[in-house]
Design an enzyme around this catalytic site. Sequence first.
Site, mmCIF file in Angstrom:
data_model
loop_
_atom_site.group_PDB
_atom_site.id
_atom_site.type_symbol
_atom_site.label_atom_id
_atom_site.label_comp_id
_atom_site.label_asym_id
_atom_site.label_seq_id
_atom_site.Cartn_x
_atom_site.Cartn_y
_atom_site.Cartn_z
ATOM 1 N N VAL A 54 0.830 -1.212 0.000
ATOM 2 C CA VAL A 54 0.000 0.000 0.000
ATOM 3 C C VAL A 54 0.859 1.254 0.000
ATOM 4 O O VAL A 54 1.962 1.263 0.555
ATOM 5 C CB VAL A 54 -0.968 -0.008 1.214
ATOM 6 N N CYS A 55 0.338 2.297 -0.631
ATOM 7 C CA CYS A 55 0.936 3.634 -0.576
ATOM 8 C C CYS A 55 -0.228 4.624 -0.491
ATOM 9 O O CYS A 55 -1.320 4.259 -0.063
ATOM 10 C CB CYS A 55 1.849 3.904 -1.776
ATOM 11 N N ARG A 56 -0.026 5.859 -0.896
ATOM 12 C CA ARG A 56 -1.104 6.838 -0.823
ATOM 13 C C ARG A 56 -2.137 6.615 -1.922
ATOM 14 O O ARG A 56 -3.332 6.599 -1.671
ATOM 15 C CB ARG A 56 -0.556 8.264 -0.893
ATOM 16 N N GLY A 58 -1.552 4.289 -4.918
ATOM 17 C CA GLY A 58 -1.411 3.052 -5.678
ATOM 18 C C GLY A 58 -0.245 3.073 -6.647
ATOM 19 O O GLY A 58 0.115 2.033 -7.198
ATOM 20 N N MET A 83 -4.095 4.553 0.515
ATOM 21 C CA MET A 83 -4.525 5.205 1.752
ATOM 22 C C MET A 83 -5.345 6.465 1.516
ATOM 23 O O MET A 83 -6.098 6.883 2.382
ATOM 24 C CB MET A 83 -3.318 5.529 2.635
#
Length: 93
Positions: A54-56, A58, A83
Amino acid sequence: MHARAEAGEKLNILDVREPAEYALGRIPGAISLPLGELEEKMPQLDPHKEYYVVCRSGNRSDMACQMLAAQGFKRVKNVMPGMSQWEHGVEKD
C-alpha cells in the site's frame, strides 16, 4: 483484504510510503518499508508469503509490486486506490 483482516487473519501489509506519511495513519499491522529502501531490505522478506502493498494512491505500491515480482515474489497484491481512499480503521503515532 479488509474482510480477511476483520476476520482475524494475519496479513502481511507493506506500507511503502515515507515514514512521515506512515506515522500520520496506516492500516493496522502494516510494516513501514519505504519504496526507496525496498531493494535493500527485500532479503528480509519471504518470497513465499503473500504481501499486500500500500501507498497513498497506488502508484508507489504498483512499482513495489513490480520490483518484488521481478525478484520471484509471486503473491504480491497492490492495495488500490491506497490510503487516500482507505475507509477503515487506521493506526497513528
